[in-house]
Scaffold this motif. Structure first.
Motif, PDB file in Angstrom:
ATOM      1  N   ASP A 113       0.906  -1.239   0.031  1.00 13.61           N
ATOM      2  CA  ASP A 113      -0.274  -0.109  -0.073  1.00 13.61           C
ATOM      3  C   ASP A 113       0.934   1.289  -0.027  1.00 13.61           C
ATOM      4  O   ASP A 113       0.437   2.121  -0.515  1.00 13.61           O
ATOM      5  CB  ASP A 113      -1.034   0.096   1.095  1.00 13.61           C
ATOM      6  CG  ASP A 113      -1.987  -1.079   1.144  1.00 13.61           C
ATOM      7  OD1 ASP A 113      -2.267  -1.633   0.004  1.00 13.61           O
ATOM      8  OD2 ASP A 113      -2.302  -1.517   2.345  1.00 13.61           O
TER       9      ASP A 113
ATOM     10  N   GLU B 128      -4.966   9.227  -3.488  1.00 12.82           N
ATOM     11  CA  GLU B 128      -6.386   8.746  -4.300  1.00 12.82           C
ATOM     12  C   GLU B 128      -6.469   7.766  -5.182  1.00 12.82           C
ATOM     13  O   GLU B 128      -7.322   6.878  -5.119  1.00 12.82           O
ATOM     14  CB  GLU B 128      -7.070  10.086  -4.911  1.00 12.82           C
ATOM     15  CG  GLU B 128      -8.316  10.180  -5.451  1.00 12.82           C
ATOM     16  CD  GLU B 128      -8.577  11.380  -6.358  1.00 12.82           C
ATOM     17  OE1 GLU B 128      -9.565  11.314  -7.120  1.00 12.82           O
ATOM     18  OE2 GLU B 128      -8.314  12.582  -5.675  1.00 12.82           O
TER      19      GLU B 128
ATOM     20  N   THR C  69      -6.037   4.112  -3.236  1.00 17.06           N
ATOM     21  CA  THR C  69      -7.148   4.042  -2.817  1.00 17.06           C
ATOM     22  C   THR C  69      -8.113   3.236  -3.611  1.00 17.06           C
ATOM     23  O   THR C  69      -8.669   1.932  -3.394  1.00 17.06           O
ATOM     24  CB  THR C  69      -8.140   5.062  -2.090  1.00 17.06           C
ATOM     25  OG1 THR C  69      -7.091   5.514  -1.095  1.00 17.06           O
ATOM     26  CG2 THR C  69      -9.221   4.555  -1.243  1.00 17.06           C
TER      27      THR C  69
ATOM     28  N   LYS D  57      -6.968  -0.258  -4.718  1.00 17.78           N
ATOM     29  CA  LYS D  57      -6.973  -1.454  -3.861  1.00 17.78           C
ATOM     30  C   LYS D  57      -7.862  -2.552  -4.060  1.00 17.78           C
ATOM     31  O   LYS D  57      -7.922  -3.692  -3.543  1.00 17.78           O
ATOM     32  CB  LYS D  57      -6.913  -0.864  -2.370  1.00 17.78           C
ATOM     33  CG  LYS D  57      -5.861  -0.296  -1.711  1.00 17.78           C
ATOM     34  CD  LYS D  57      -6.024   0.406  -0.409  1.00 17.78           C
ATOM     35  CE  LYS D  57      -6.539  -0.310   0.722  1.00 17.78           C
ATOM     36  NZ  LYS D  57      -6.494   0.559   1.975  1.00 17.78           N
TER      37      LYS D  57
END
Length: 119
Positions: free
Chosen positions: A4, A14, A17, A20
């Protein structure tokens, strides 16, 4: 550094995210894809190490031509397909320039070996 953090560093918070995945199935597919990418990078590095010790100039020229074709194909892939992914489109110019630069490095190797061959 975990996955991550690397994604956030490379793409921003952004986009990281969004990349993911929203479901556990998406996350599993993304992790599998990244694992195969890592395995592929390891295999390519190992192959380059083996080719570095080959003394046959013709094979190295053949290998360099293949690598040039691979990098140009990757740049074309990025232009035609990755630009459709709006989350990754802002990285597109940087990645295409990188692919072209890598292809040019192999072309310079070919020119250098051609010069040595005909001198």
């Amino acid at each position: 550094m975990n996955r991550d953090e690397i994604t956030m560093f490379g793409h921003g918070v952004e986009v990281a995210t969004k990349l993911k995945g929203s479901t556990s199935h998406d996350q599993l597919l993304i992790q599998t894809s990244e694992s195969f990418s890592g395995l592929l990078l390891f295999a390519i590095g190992f192959l380059l190490l083996m080719v570095a010790f080959v003394k046959d100039r013709e094979f190295q020229i053949f290998f360099a031509k293949g690598c040039t074709l691979l990098h140009v194909s990757m740049a074309i892939w990025r232009v035609y397909f990755e630009q459709k992914l709006e989350d990754l489109a802002h990285d597109l110019p940087r990645l295409v320039v990188g692919d072209i630069a890598l292809a040019l490095s192999w072309v310079f190797f070919l020119v250098y070996s051609w010069r040595e061959k005909y001198d």
